[in-house]
Scaffold this motif. Structure first.
Motif, PDB file in Angstrom:
ATOM      1  N   VAL A  93     168.535   0.177  95.648  1.00 16.73           N
ATOM      2  CA  VAL A  93     168.615   0.720  96.992  1.00 16.73           C
ATOM      3  C   VAL A  93     168.437   2.236  96.904  1.00 16.73           C
ATOM      4  O   VAL A  93     169.066   2.895  96.081  1.00 16.73           O
ATOM      5  N   THR A  94     167.547   2.772  97.743  1.00 19.88           N
ATOM      6  CA  THR A  94     167.298   4.214  97.755  1.00 19.88           C
ATOM      7  C   THR A  94     167.508   4.761  99.153  1.00 19.88           C
ATOM      8  O   THR A  94     167.003   4.201 100.129  1.00 19.88           O
ATOM      9  N   GLU A  95     168.264   5.833  99.239  1.00 18.17           N
ATOM     10  CA  GLU A  95     168.483   6.511 100.526  1.00 18.17           C
ATOM     11  C   GLU A  95     168.242   7.993 100.290  1.00 18.17           C
ATOM     12  O   GLU A  95     168.981   8.641  99.551  1.00 18.17           O
ATOM     13  N   GLY A  96     167.205   8.524 100.912  1.00  8.55           N
ATOM     14  CA  GLY A  96     166.854   9.919 100.653  1.00  8.55           C
ATOM     15  C   GLY A  96     166.556  10.090  99.177  1.00  8.55           C
ATOM     16  O   GLY A  96     165.707   9.390  98.622  1.00  8.55           O
ATOM     17  N   LEU A  97     167.254  10.993  98.538  1.00  7.10           N
ATOM     18  CA  LEU A  97     167.005  11.242  97.115  1.00  7.10           C
ATOM     19  C   LEU A  97     167.990  10.497  96.215  1.00  7.10           C
ATOM     20  O   LEU A  97     168.034  10.733  95.010  1.00  7.10           O
ATOM     21  N   ASN A  98     168.812   9.637  96.798  1.00  7.31           N
ATOM     22  CA  ASN A  98     169.805   8.928  95.992  1.00  7.31           C
ATOM     23  C   ASN A  98     169.401   7.487  95.743  1.00  7.31           C
ATOM     24  O   ASN A  98     169.097   6.751  96.682  1.00  7.31           O
TER      25      ASN A  98
END
Lengths: 99, 99
Positions: free
Chosen positions: A40-45
């Motif tokens: 799972v990726t959210e923005g740069l995380n």
């Protein structure tokens, strides 16, 4: 069952990243007995979780030549920083809600 | 160190979700010794990781009245399904890339 917890701060992903990530996943499943994989990726995380039957398979997987190359590219290009944690699952439960 | 791995398929989040999530996080840190917390959501997929000194604290945290209420609301409203896994970390390493 063991889990590898990969948490990363992304620097910049490029088309090679997707190709490599998919290839690594295929290798993990077909050659090293990986049981499950979730990313799972959210923005740069990014958080990626992979599940394994034992620690030997994880070690072997980490040492595969193509994976070593992918790790190097990850450090050089794709990620600003990341951490890897290996843990053994002791308890788990699942909830499916109605409706 | 122990980790709680929460993987969820979101049904529908509402303003109460954010308030509750923040309150739960505060309780975990201030009253139950939670060490670290990371949550990443992509589309309808959420992964939340929390880190704890021992399993007793995790159990106590799970049984806090406000948390029990939050879990119920999660099942009733916010999540389609979720799984919770508790694991003990055996190895870890961190990479900070240059530049």
């Amino acid at each position: 069952m063991y889990i590898v917890i990969f948490r990363a701060r992304i620097r910049r992903l490029d088309p090679e990243y997707s190709t490599t990530a998919q290839r690594m996943r295929e290798l993990a499943f077909s050659q090293y007995g990986c049981i499950e994989f979730h990313s799972v990726t959210e923005g740069l995380n990014e958080i990626s979780l992979s599940y394994w039957p034992n620690e030997e398979n994880i070690r072997a997987w980490k040492s595969h030549p193509e994976h070593i190359l992918a790790q190097r590219t990850g450090r050089d290009r794709w990620y600003e920083s990341y951490s890897v944690q290996i843990a053994e699952i002791s308890r788990e439960y699942q909830v499916n809600t109605a409706g």
